[in-house]
Motif scaffolding. Structure first.
Motif, PDB file in Angstrom:
ATOM      1  N   PRO A  85     148.006 -34.713  -8.661  1.00  0.00           N
ATOM      2  CA  PRO A  85     148.363 -36.142  -8.582  1.00  0.00           C
ATOM      3  C   PRO A  85     149.120 -36.575  -9.829  1.00  0.00           C
ATOM      4  O   PRO A  85     148.915 -36.064 -10.932  1.00  0.00           O
ATOM      5  CB  PRO A  85     147.018 -36.848  -8.461  1.00  0.00           C
ATOM      6  N   GLY A  86     150.031 -37.521  -9.614  1.00  0.00           N
ATOM      7  CA  GLY A  86     150.845 -38.004 -10.716  1.00  0.00           C
ATOM      8  C   GLY A  86     150.232 -39.186 -11.443  1.00  0.00           C
ATOM      9  O   GLY A  86     149.023 -39.467 -11.351  1.00  0.00           O
ATOM     10  N   VAL A  87     151.086 -39.907 -12.152  1.00  0.00           N
ATOM     11  CA  VAL A  87     150.616 -41.011 -12.998  1.00  0.00           C
ATOM     12  C   VAL A  87     150.060 -42.151 -12.147  1.00  0.00           C
ATOM     13  O   VAL A  87     149.007 -42.722 -12.464  1.00  0.00           O
ATOM     14  CB  VAL A  87     151.776 -41.512 -13.888  1.00  0.00           C
ATOM     15  N   ILE A  88     150.730 -42.502 -11.049  1.00  0.00           N
ATOM     16  CA  ILE A  88     150.310 -43.669 -10.259  1.00  0.00           C
ATOM     17  C   ILE A  88     148.916 -43.488  -9.659  1.00  0.00           C
ATOM     18  O   ILE A  88     148.030 -44.334  -9.867  1.00  0.00           O
ATOM     19  CB  ILE A  88     151.370 -43.978  -9.185  1.00  0.00           C
ATOM     20  N   PRO A  89     148.629 -42.424  -8.901  1.00  0.00           N
ATOM     21  CA  PRO A  89     147.274 -42.307  -8.349  1.00  0.00           C
ATOM     22  C   PRO A  89     146.193 -42.162  -9.412  1.00  0.00           C
ATOM     23  O   PRO A  89     145.099 -42.714  -9.268  1.00  0.00           O
ATOM     24  CB  PRO A  89     147.362 -41.077  -7.450  1.00  0.00           C
ATOM     25  N   ASN A 147     141.631 -44.519 -12.111  1.00  0.00           N
ATOM     26  CA  ASN A 147     140.945 -44.743 -13.379  1.00  0.00           C
ATOM     27  C   ASN A 147     140.722 -46.233 -13.632  1.00  0.00           C
ATOM     28  O   ASN A 147     139.672 -46.644 -14.125  1.00  0.00           O
ATOM     29  CB  ASN A 147     141.769 -44.136 -14.508  1.00  0.00           C
ATOM     30  N   LEU A 148     141.698 -47.059 -13.275  1.00  0.00           N
ATOM     31  CA  LEU A 148     141.562 -48.499 -13.498  1.00  0.00           C
ATOM     32  C   LEU A 148     140.456 -49.091 -12.625  1.00  0.00           C
ATOM     33  O   LEU A 148     139.672 -49.937 -13.088  1.00  0.00           O
ATOM     34  CB  LEU A 148     142.901 -49.183 -13.200  1.00  0.00           C
ATOM     35  N   LEU A 149     140.373 -48.651 -11.377  1.00  0.00           N
ATOM     36  CA  LEU A 149     139.290 -49.146 -10.509  1.00  0.00           C
ATOM     37  C   LEU A 149     137.925 -48.735 -11.045  1.00  0.00           C
ATOM     38  O   LEU A 149     136.963 -49.519 -10.983  1.00  0.00           O
ATOM     39  CB  LEU A 149     139.500 -48.611  -9.097  1.00  0.00           C
ATOM     40  N   THR A 207     154.401 -59.543  -0.982  1.00  0.00           N
ATOM     41  CA  THR A 207     153.082 -59.298  -0.393  1.00  0.00           C
ATOM     42  C   THR A 207     152.125 -58.756  -1.442  1.00  0.00           C
ATOM     43  O   THR A 207     152.486 -57.880  -2.247  1.00  0.00           O
ATOM     44  CB  THR A 207     153.191 -58.313   0.774  1.00  0.00           C
ATOM     45  N   GLU A 208     150.896 -59.242  -1.416  1.00  0.00           N
ATOM     46  CA  GLU A 208     149.864 -58.802  -2.354  1.00  0.00           C
ATOM     47  C   GLU A 208     148.616 -58.420  -1.561  1.00  0.00           C
ATOM     48  O   GLU A 208     148.153 -59.181  -0.713  1.00  0.00           O
ATOM     49  CB  GLU A 208     149.550 -59.913  -3.363  1.00  0.00           C
ATOM     50  N   ARG A 209     148.076 -57.245  -1.837  1.00  0.00           N
ATOM     51  CA  ARG A 209     146.894 -56.728  -1.140  1.00  0.00           C
ATOM     52  C   ARG A 209     145.778 -56.478  -2.149  1.00  0.00           C
ATOM     53  O   ARG A 209     145.996 -55.844  -3.182  1.00  0.00           O
ATOM     54  CB  ARG A 209     147.222 -55.429  -0.409  1.00  0.00           C
ATOM     55  N   GLU A 210     144.591 -56.949  -1.822  1.00  0.00           N
ATOM     56  CA  GLU A 210     143.435 -56.709  -2.690  1.00  0.00           C
ATOM     57  C   GLU A 210     142.858 -55.329  -2.393  1.00  0.00           C
ATOM     58  O   GLU A 210     142.738 -54.916  -1.226  1.00  0.00           O
ATOM     59  CB  GLU A 210     142.383 -57.784  -2.458  1.00  0.00           C
ATOM     60  N   ILE A 211     142.521 -54.622  -3.458  1.00  0.00           N
ATOM     61  CA  ILE A 211     141.948 -53.275  -3.324  1.00  0.00           C
ATOM     62  C   ILE A 211     140.634 -53.239  -4.097  1.00  0.00           C
ATOM     63  O   ILE A 211     140.523 -53.747  -5.214  1.00  0.00           O
ATOM     64  CB  ILE A 211     142.925 -52.199  -3.841  1.00  0.00           C
ATOM     65  N   THR A 212     139.643 -52.608  -3.470  1.00  0.00           N
ATOM     66  CA  THR A 212     138.325 -52.463  -4.095  1.00  0.00           C
ATOM     67  C   THR A 212     137.965 -51.008  -4.345  1.00  0.00           C
ATOM     68  O   THR A 212     137.021 -50.722  -5.082  1.00  0.00           O
ATOM     69  CB  THR A 212     137.243 -53.108  -3.209  1.00  0.00           C
ATOM     70  N   SER A 213     138.704 -50.091  -3.727  1.00  0.00           N
ATOM     71  CA  SER A 213     138.438 -48.664  -3.907  1.00  0.00           C
ATOM     72  C   SER A 213     139.755 -47.910  -3.798  1.00  0.00           C
ATOM     73  O   SER A 213     140.788 -48.458  -3.388  1.00  0.00           O
ATOM     74  CB  SER A 213     137.437 -48.157  -2.864  1.00  0.00           C
ATOM     75  N   SER A 245     140.420 -45.571  -1.724  1.00  0.00           N
ATOM     76  CA  SER A 245     140.799 -45.426  -0.315  1.00  0.00           C
ATOM     77  C   SER A 245     141.580 -46.648   0.162  1.00  0.00           C
ATOM     78  O   SER A 245     142.514 -46.512   0.972  1.00  0.00           O
ATOM     79  CB  SER A 245     139.550 -45.223   0.537  1.00  0.00           C
ATOM     80  N   ASP A 246     141.207 -47.848  -0.315  1.00  0.00           N
ATOM     81  CA  ASP A 246     141.996 -49.040   0.011  1.00  0.00           C
ATOM     82  C   ASP A 246     143.416 -48.920  -0.536  1.00  0.00           C
ATOM     83  O   ASP A 246     144.389 -49.306   0.133  1.00  0.00           O
ATOM     84  CB  ASP A 246     141.330 -50.296  -0.555  1.00  0.00           C
ATOM     85  N   PHE A 247     143.538 -48.386  -1.736  1.00  0.00           N
ATOM     86  CA  PHE A 247     144.858 -48.212  -2.324  1.00  0.00           C
ATOM     87  C   PHE A 247     145.708 -47.246  -1.497  1.00  0.00           C
ATOM     88  O   PHE A 247     146.880 -47.521  -1.209  1.00  0.00           O
ATOM     89  CB  PHE A 247     144.718 -47.708  -3.759  1.00  0.00           C
ATOM     90  N   GLU A 248     145.140 -46.115  -1.106  1.00  0.00           N
ATOM     91  CA  GLU A 248     145.889 -45.153  -0.310  1.00  0.00           C
ATOM     92  C   GLU A 248     146.284 -45.727   1.045  1.00  0.00           C
ATOM     93  O   GLU A 248     147.370 -45.433   1.563  1.00  0.00           O
ATOM     94  CB  GLU A 248     145.059 -43.882  -0.127  1.00  0.00           C
ATOM     95  N   LYS A 249     145.415 -46.559   1.609  1.00  0.00           N
ATOM     96  CA  LYS A 249     145.698 -47.150   2.918  1.00  0.00           C
ATOM     97  C   LYS A 249     146.948 -48.013   2.874  1.00  0.00           C
ATOM     98  O   LYS A 249     147.703 -48.071   3.850  1.00  0.00           O
ATOM     99  CB  LYS A 249     144.486 -47.961   3.379  1.00  0.00           C
ATOM    100  N   HIS A 250     147.194 -48.681   1.749  1.00  0.00           N
ATOM    101  CA  HIS A 250     148.381 -49.535   1.620  1.00  0.00           C
ATOM    102  C   HIS A 250     149.562 -48.801   0.998  1.00  0.00           C
ATOM    103  O   HIS A 250     150.717 -49.031   1.379  1.00  0.00           O
ATOM    104  CB  HIS A 250     148.053 -50.766   0.769  1.00  0.00           C
TER     105      HIS A 250
END
Length: 616
Positions: free
Chosen positions: A122-126, A131-133, A187-193, A195-200
């Motif tokens: 995985p790269g920098v973004i994932p 890590n931030l979550l 558009t702004e999407r709230e992420i809690t995990s 998996s939510d991030f990957e979904k979007h």
């Protein structure tokens, strides 16, 4: 390399929260592709964990050395890059400060791989999002709450496009009153995990514009920007909210169209990419030189990166380069950009907003009462309504129409019955007390005004009766006419004095003809067309004699003194007079060549009015 990485992380943790921060720059070398001979031979070599040197093309015996915050060789992994340069700046987000990570370099140098990576690496973004979550979950508690949301966009041919909800609408870039850059409508999407991030994120990444060139099978044709928002709410006094933003930018690479073979749309895309990168270089130069104007607005990319370069973010630039000799000039350009970028100084600060939660404070005695605990304290409750007088008491019922008064009383009776049934009396006029008092005051003023007008009417009637008794007659108002005729004051005076022998102008009514009804708006204030101004006959004759004398005896200069007579007409009048003799009357002026009868009439009208004051 490890010692330099530990030093950079140690310095980042010791830096005060609001101290100026230099843009950190690291260089990553892509693994070599090809045989390693000829044009594919390497031209870059690492010296240590922070330095590298590149061959001088003008002198093969010399090299040029560059020093950065970190240097990652071709054997460095994604984990090494992330832990060495990216992870140390993420903790600033929990302090309410912005952070920015930018991948720069020519096409085919590995920028997208560095930012996205692969499922195995995985790269920098994932890694940064995961890590931030985890950091927000660890820091959350009863008195501190975190929320994380994301937006994803691309800049394609100077158009800002939403990748979470794709459309062709070009989104604007704005700056709020606190000089924060934002994109309305994004558009702004709230992420809690994660998996939510990957979904979007994964479906949005497939919406990014890519194409095949001679140098790269999947070349990025746009700049991709991932925005991660971190909001922190503090639950103890002073109640406050902190907001931070993480920008993860994967830039499109600069291209040499002679090598990429771009044509048509690809060529247009390449031109837009190179232009935006050129403006980015101009921004860095302007910041380093301290110029009064920094050209952020010359490109959508630099406008969006205004916080990252010279703004309020902790910024990191990952410069990706290729080792082959055939990419020498692209590599040299990237190293020069990276060298001057590390001189840019940002001014990060904590973005904190105080919250007013006094009105939401629950009662201390009801902390264990469940939903009842959210009710306000008794001393903060609004005072109960005072019993008000009925609405009919505000109005003079004797002056109202019987049907209206009966209906009003019927409504008040129904309200009284309903109030008795519910044991909660409410006035018919359900408005604040200040408005009711103001209404009552206006009502009293209206009553006093009516009494004053009634008294004045009685006085006028008494005066009329007294005039009748003394035989002076009474004033009877005239009936309203279809159109009111209003004459100017000067014309009224002329009408009154028109019989005076000394008057110069007589105003009289036209005779004959059918009267036309003037229905145009504002026509009641215009002079009616049935009135006209006429000079006295004696005065008209004397004026014509004076003008005729000038026409018969005057020189060219004297004739030019008359209105509407120029030098050309004056010469024609003198020539006609020398050939035919004197004029018998002024109207004979129409016999002169070039002067029509209509011009003679206009000449008379102007000169008669002008010569009235010259009469003896």
């Amino acid at each position: 390399m490890k010692s330099c990485q530990r030093l950079s992380r140690y310095e980042a943790q010791r830096t005060p929260s609001n101290a100026p921060a230099r843009v950190r720059v690291c260089v990553r070398l892509r693994p070599s592709v090809g045989t390693g001979e000829g044009k594919e031979a390497p031209c870059v070599r690492g010296v240590d964990s922070c330095s590298l040197e590149i061959l001088n093309v003008r002198n093969n015996m010399e090299t040029m050395k560059y020093k950065f915050d970190a240097y990652y060789s071709a054997t460095a992994t994604q984990y090494d890059v992330y832990m060495g340069s990216v992870q140390p700046i993420l903790h600033h987000l929990l302090e309410g400060q912005n952070a920015s990570i930018l991948a720069y370099g020519p096409t085919g140098a590995g920028k997208t791989y560095t930012m996205l990576g692969s499922p195995e690496q995985p790269g920098v973004i994932p890694r940064a999002v995961q890590n931030l979550l985890q950091m927000t979950r660890d820091a959350s508690g009863d008195q501190r709450k975190y929320s994380v949301s994301m937006s994803y966009l691309e800049i394609y041919q100077e158009k800002v496009l939403d990748l979470l909800e794709p459309s062709l609408r070009d989104l604007p870039i704005r700056e709020d009153q606190n000089h924060h850059i934002l994109v309305p409508g994004l558009t702004e999407r709230e992420i809690t995990s994660f998996s939510d991030f990957e979904k979007h994120f994964l479906p949005a990444s497939s919406n990014r514009t890519v194409a095949s060139t001679q140098l790269n099978n999947r070349s990025s044709r746009s700049h991709a920007v991932l925005l991660v928002y971190v909001s922190q709410t503090r639950g103890w006094p002073p109640y406050a909210q902190r907001a931070a933003k993480l920008c993860l930018i994967d830039l499109a690479g600069s291209e040499d169209n002679r090598r990429t073979g771009n044509r048509g749309v690809r060529l247009k895309e390449s031109g837009a990419i190179n232009t935006s990168l050129f403006v980015l270089s101009k921004v860095v130069d302007a910041l380093n030189k301290g110029l009064p104007r920094v050209p952020y607005r010359d490109s959508k990319l630099t406008r969006l990166l205004q916080d990252s370069l010279g703004g309020s973010a902790h910024s990191l630039i990952i410069a990706n380069i290729a080792p082959e000799r055939k990419y020498y000039f692209e590599t040299l350009t990237s190293l020069n950009f990276a060298a001057k970028s590390k001189q840019v100084v940002n001014k990060p600060f904590t973005q904190e907003t105080l919250l007013d939660v006094a009105s939401k404070r629950p009662c201390p005695s009801s902390s264990d009462a469940g939903p009842e605990a959210k009710r306000p304290c008794p001393e903060e409750e609004q005072p109960s309504l005072v019993e008000e007088k009925p609405f009919s008491s505000f109005l003079p019922m004797e002056n109202l129409e019987p049907a209206l008064a009966e209906k009003l009383l019927h409504l008040e009776a129904l309200e009284t019955q309903q109030a008795g049934a519910e044991s909660c009396a409410l006035p018919l006029l359900n408005t604040p007390r200040s408005e009711r008092l103001e209404f009552r005051r206006l009502l009293e003023e209206t009553r006093r005004e009516l009494q004053r007008l009634k008294k004045k009417q009685l006085e006028m009637e008494t005066k009329v009766l007294q005039d009748k008794e003394h035989g002076r007659g009474s004033w009877v108002p005239a009936k309203r006419q279809g159109t009111a005729v209003v004459l100017p004051f000067q014309q009224v005076q002329h009408l009154e004095n028109s019989e005076n022998e000394d008057s110069i102008i007589i105003v009289k009514q036209k005779k004959g003809g059918r009267k036309k009804k003037d229905s145009a708006p504002g026509s009641e204030n215009k002079v009616p067309s049935e009135w006209e101004m006429v000079l006295q006959p004696e005065l008209m004759a004397r004026t014509k004699e004076n003008i005729l004398a000038i026409l018969n005896t005057g020189s060219v200069k004297d004739l030019m003194a008359l209105h509407q007579i120029g030098k050309k007409k004056a010469n024609r009048i003198v020539a006609w007079r020398g050939e035919h003799g004197s004029f018998e009357k002024v109207e004979d002026l129409g016999k002169v060549e070039g002067i029509s009868a209509k011009q003679v009439a206009s000449f008379l009208k102007v000169n008669i009015l002008t010569n009235i004051g010259n009469l003896q």
